[in-house]
Design a protein around this motif. Structure first.
Motif, PDB file in Angstrom:
ATOM      1  N   THR A 167      -5.819   4.371  -8.413  1.00  0.00           N
ATOM      2  CA  THR A 167      -5.346   3.684  -7.210  1.00  0.00           C
ATOM      3  C   THR A 167      -5.637   2.184  -7.279  1.00  0.00           C
ATOM      4  OG1 THR A 167      -5.753   5.681  -5.901  1.00  0.00           O
ATOM      5  CG2 THR A 167      -5.474   3.623  -4.699  1.00  0.00           C
ATOM      6  N   GLN A 214       0.819  -1.204   0.000  1.00  0.00           N
ATOM      7  CA  GLN A 214       0.000   0.000   0.000  1.00  0.00           C
ATOM      8  C   GLN A 214       0.857   1.260   0.000  1.00  0.00           C
ATOM      9  OE1 GLN A 214      -3.155   0.107  -0.525  1.00  0.00           O
ATOM     10  NE2 GLN A 214      -3.209   2.355  -0.458  1.00  0.00           N
ATOM     11  N   GLN A 215       1.975   1.215   0.738  1.00  0.00           N
ATOM     12  CA  GLN A 215       2.868   2.365   0.756  1.00  0.00           C
ATOM     13  C   GLN A 215       3.463   2.605  -0.625  1.00  0.00           C
ATOM     14  OE1 GLN A 215       3.501   4.492   3.383  1.00  0.00           O
ATOM     15  NE2 GLN A 215       4.491   5.687   1.774  1.00  0.00           N
ATOM     16  N   ILE A 271       0.858   4.237  -2.806  1.00  0.00           N
ATOM     17  CA  ILE A 271       0.738   5.663  -2.473  1.00  0.00           C
ATOM     18  C   ILE A 271       1.861   6.459  -3.140  1.00  0.00           C
ATOM     19  CG2 ILE A 271       0.875   7.349  -0.605  1.00  0.00           C
ATOM     20  CD1 ILE A 271      -0.521   5.257   1.180  1.00  0.00           C
ATOM     21  N   ASN A 272       3.085   5.936  -3.060  1.00  0.00           N
ATOM     22  CA  ASN A 272       4.216   6.607  -3.702  1.00  0.00           C
ATOM     23  C   ASN A 272       4.026   6.706  -5.216  1.00  0.00           C
ATOM     24  OD1 ASN A 272       6.793   5.191  -1.510  1.00  0.00           O
ATOM     25  ND2 ASN A 272       5.449   6.941  -1.239  1.00  0.00           N
ATOM     26  N   ASP A 290       1.244   6.518  -6.923  1.00  0.00           N
ATOM     27  CA  ASP A 290       0.101   7.379  -7.238  1.00  0.00           C
ATOM     28  C   ASP A 290       0.523   8.846  -7.276  1.00  0.00           C
ATOM     29  OD1 ASP A 290      -2.911   7.854  -7.408  1.00  0.00           O
ATOM     30  OD2 ASP A 290      -2.352   9.040  -5.653  1.00  0.00           O
ATOM     31  N   ARG A 291       1.334   9.238  -6.312  1.00  0.00           N
ATOM     32  CA  ARG A 291       1.812  10.622  -6.273  1.00  0.00           C
ATOM     33  C   ARG A 291       2.672  10.947  -7.483  1.00  0.00           C
ATOM     34  NH1 ARG A 291       6.535  12.372  -4.448  1.00  0.00           N
ATOM     35  NH2 ARG A 291       6.942  10.445  -3.303  1.00  0.00           N
TER      36      ARG A 291
END
Length: 888
Positions: free
Chosen positions: A666, A645-646, A649-650, A652-653
């Motif tokens: 996502t 998940q981390q 998130i990275n 996605d940014r």
């Protein structure tokens, strides 16, 4: 802060360079990008062979050119994240930001530390607020934790580091406070300076220079033309940069200039005031008087603007050993011109009246600033509108720095009143034309190319001396109208009909209006209404008589010839919609879920060994070693908090796209990461370490998916079996007399064009060799045909050009080279293709949409893709054959 298009284009080019440098090295990446036609045209003589850094051949080193007022510093702030993602591939890079002077150094530090400033906001957005900014004088305050947990920007001057002998220089000295930075550095590490005396002789110096060497900073160099001459081989090797990015308006030769923004792009984006209205004077007193009158006229218009603007004059006085010193000029303003002394500020090395004054405050009284050259360092007030130099501009120093100060647009947004979009210059010159030519030289030194500089100087000259100093001569007569009113009442009259009239004063101070070409009835009425009622009938009669006299010399555009081109539209959901690819996408629902979230081994792979790993992107292998500081990648067993998940998130940014729904992206990224870790069995630590390279691959995938979607909706709505397409004049495109006024012009030769819509002096230049080139020959054929009423050289990528939609990678529009109006009213589009470009996917796509436009026009339009010779038929016969096509 939303970046301007040219700024984003600059960053996109830098991003491409770093990405390709990862795969092929900086030399090949630079050569590939700068050899592309668009970039080669942008760079001109600035392009050349890549010059590697001495002793550091694999370190990328490029220069980005932006003219004065282009926002170099905001781009520098954004470039850090670009380099972080595409080359440095570190979560928190160290940045050495070098500027030319201590004044700019302090200003830059203050701006970067101010969380409300756009520079700092760009950094905070990129690094989630984890940013530390240091003045180079405070380097001993930097802690190891700062470098591992924050993006650290250290601002200094090139002079601080540029020394032959490091002895006695603080940045090269041993500092016990820095010891913790070297705890994990091997005692035998190469390239580090060592102590040469005392008990620690031979040990590594705990110096700032060595700290830089170990951490390999990204080096940002502002105003590089002042600095890079000092980046000697010794300095480069001492700092050991990971990459160098220069920003300047005037690159040095061999500066590896990668991208060049144009002054026209800055004007189009409403960043600068252009043109510069230049008036020359025989005496300095006359220049001062006229400058004051210009400011007063602009101030009257500024009162009508919705934003607060208080126009300011910048006076350039002479040095103390010359006639018109600061004191002499100030006294003249007070005693002779009647200026309130509270409205005057002096800014010199000895007198700093502007310190701690906010010129943007409505309560600020300052309208006149006197300097010599002190404003050249970082001073910025967009309220400066008028520049006045009391010295001969040809010999005056620092003119370009002060001229640049009056070119910035208030609030970076064009004003509705034309006079507020111009800058004004009053200079002393012994002969007409000398100052204009000198001002062109000054603009060139500010980052304009010569053609741009000539185009944006608007000389106020003797009406009998032709239309423009830099334009081709014309024999059209001009006409003077003497008006018995003070010239100061009409100083803004020229903005009613730009380029068509001039207003000057005679020896008695009365107004003289010079007509240069035909005025439309609307323009004549607008000017007449500004005159006293008693003068209006006589003025209108003289205008009518002048228009009658020059009627035969007018261009089709000046005569008011209607030149409209039907636009293409398509029927969607019960309504006609303009055929624009991006707009059509708004009517098309799609989801990433339709595309498999997977990367196979032939697209992306990671091969691990004990001390290294390789990343393979479509056959391009990037190899890393654990000790490779450049990449800062290492094979680790994992870090606490690392989860799939981390990583999502990275990613996605880093790959966020406003055209893709956030939840859609996502979910798709989660599936992709799961596929890589479970199905492909790539360890999560390896993916986390190479997440920047993975993000680059994902971005390419998303662009490819979006391109396919665009092509799908394009084909479906325009070419599909249910498609309903037509063209209409109701919302048709219209050419006008000022169209392409800002485009580079065909300077001409022996051939004189007779039918160009805006006249022979206003033809945008042709691709290729100009006269004698294939496009020129095509234009000459069009101009010579008896079937042709008028035509336009259409300018590719111009904001005002006629265009048709296409769905090609990185292309949304096609711009026909020539738009022709035939005597029978039909419109013909001619796309000229050289032999090397005729058999390409792009050409086929453009020909298809051109044929669609023609077929939907019901005989009103013709489309031709012409070439030098087609099955033995030359370009003239190709055009004649197309014209002979009968209406359906």
């Amino acid at each position: 802060m939303q970046l301007k298009h040219y700024q984003q284009h600059t960053l996109d080019t830098l991003r491409r360079f770093f990405g390709e440098a990862q795969l092929y090295g900086p030399e090949k990446a630079y050569a590939d990008i700068t050899s592309e036609p668009e970039q080669a045209a942008r760079l001109g003589t600035m392009a050349g062979k890549y010059q590697a850094l001495d002793g550091l051949p694999h370190v990328p080193y490029v220069c980005l050119r932006l003219p004065t007022g282009g926002g170099k510093t905001i781009l520098a702030a954004h470039s850090i994240d670009v380099a972080r993602q595409t080359w440095l591939e570190k979560d928190f890079p160290l940045v050495l930001w070098l500027v030319p002077t201590n004044t700019i150094r302090h200003q830059t530090v203050d701006a970067l530390k101010n969380t409300g400033h756009p520079y700092r906001q760009a950094l905070d957005d990129a690094f989630d607020g984890r940013v530390r900014v240091f003045d180079i004088g405070d380097f001993t305050n930097i802690l190891p934790h700062d470098l591992t947990s924050n993006a650290c920007i250290i601002v200094g001057t090139i002079q601080t580091l540029r020394v032959k002998n490091t002895e006695g220089r603080k940045v090269y000295a041993h500092h016990e406070q820095l010891e913790n930075h070297f705890t994990h550095v091997s005692p035998g590490a190469a390239g580090l300076e060592r102590q040469d005396e005392g008990t620690g002789k031979g040990d590594i110096k705990f110096s700032f220079a060595n700290l830089l060497h170990v951490h390999r900073p990204l080096m940002i160099v502002d105003e590089a033309h002042n600095a890079m001459t000092g980046l000697t081989r010794n300095l480069q090797q001492r700092v050991n940069p990971a990459a160098i990015i220069e920003f300047t308006a005037t690159p040095k030769k061999d500066a590896n200039t990668l991208h060049s923004a144009t002054a026209q792009e800055l004007k189009d984006e409403e960043m600068i005031k252009l043109p510069i209205r230049l008036e020359e004077h025989k005496t300095w007193q006359s220049a001062v008087t006229s400058a004051i009158a210009s400011r007063a006229a602009v101030a009257q218009d500024a009162k009508k603007d919705r934003d607060y603007i208080r126009p300011i004059i910048l006076f350039q006085a002479q040095n103390k050993d010359q006639e018109v010193t600061v004191d002499v000029l100030r006294q003249h303003l007070v005693d002779v011109e009647g200026v309130d002394e509270h409205k005057i500020a002096v800014a010199t090395g000895d007198q700093r009246d502007l310190d701690k004054i906010n010129l943007f405050e409505p309560e600020c009284p300052i309208e006149f600033i006197i300097t010599v050259e002190a404003l050249k360092e970082g001073w910025d007030c967009s309220f400066a509108y008028v520049f006045c130099s009391v010295a001969n501009v040809k010999s005056a120093t620092a003119v370009e720095q002060l001229l640049g100060r009056v070119m910035r647009m208030p609030y970076a947004r064009a004003r509705k009143i034309p006079s507020l979009n111009k800058a004004y210059a009053h200079v002393v010159s012994t002969s007409f034309g000398e100052a204009a030519k000198a001002m062109v030289d000054k603009l060139v030194s500010m980052g304009f190319d010569e053609e741009e500089a000539q185009r944006h100087i608007e000389p106020v000259q003797d009406p009998l001396d032709g239309i423009g100093l830099f334009s081709k001569r014309t024999h059209r007569a001009v006409h003077k109208i003497n008006l018995d009113i003070p010239a100061s009442l009409l100083t803004t009259l020229g903005d009613t009909a730009p380029g068509k009239i001039d207003v000057k004063k005679d020896e008695k101070g009365k107004a003289v209006v010079t007509l240069r070409t035909m005025l439309t009835p609307t323009e004549t009425k607008a000017i007449s209404e500004k005159l006293p009622e008693r003068l209006r009938p006589g003025f209108e009669e003289e205008v009518a008589a002048y228009v009658h006299d020059i009627g035969d010399d007018l261009t089709p555009a000046e005569r008011g010839t209607e030149f409209a081109v039907p636009q293409m539209r398509t029927w969607i959901q019960g309504d006609w919609v303009q055929a624009e690819t991006e707009r059509l996408m708004e009517y098309h629902d799609w989801t990433l879920a339709d595309y498999p979230a997977r990367l196979d081994a032939n697209e992306f792979s990671v091969e691990q060994t004990g001390d290294a790993f390789e990343i393979d992107l479509n056959g391009n292998v990037i190899a890393y070693r654990v000790a490779d500081n450049q990449s800062n990648l290492a094979l680790t067993g994992g870090v606490a908090g690392w989860t799939e998940q981390q990583l999502v998130i990275n990613l996605d940014r880093m790959v966020h796209d406003p055209g893709i729904a956030q939840t859609d992206l996502t979910r798709w990224l989660s599936d992709l990461v799961h596929y890589l870790t479970v199905t492909r069995n790539i360890t999560l630590p390896a993916l986390m370490e190479c997440k920047y390279i993975l993000a680059r691959k994902i971005k390419d995938m998303l662009l490819s998916i979006k391109d396919r979607q665009r092509e799908q909706v394009f084909q479906q709505t325009l070419f599909g079996p249910e498609a309903k397409v037509d063209v209409t004049f109701d919302t048709g495109f219209k050419f006008h007399d000022q169209i392409f006024w800002d485009a580079p012009k065909y300077t001409g030769g022996k051939f004189v064009f007779q039918k160009h819509f805006t006249g022979p002096d206003n033809i945008p230049k042709f691709d290729g060799k100009g006269e004698g080139g294939e496009e020129f020959e095509c234009a000459a054929v069009i101009d010579s045909l008896s079937d042709v009423e008028t035509w336009v050289r259409n300018v590719s990528q111009h904001v005002d050009a006629f265009r048709l939609p296409v769905a090609l990678p990185n292309q949304k529009w096609t711009y026909p080279d020539f738009v022709v109006k035939l005597n029978d009213g039909r419109i013909m589009l001619v796309e000229y293709k050289g032999r090397d470009r005729i058999d390409t996917k792009d050409s086929y796509a453009k020909a298809a949409v051109g044929a669609l436009w023609e077929n939907a026009s019901n005989g009103k339009g013709l489309y031709l893709m012409a070439e030098k010779s087609k099955t033995g038929i030359d370009v003239k016969d190709q055009i004649l054959a197309k014209i002979s096509t009968k209406r359906p």
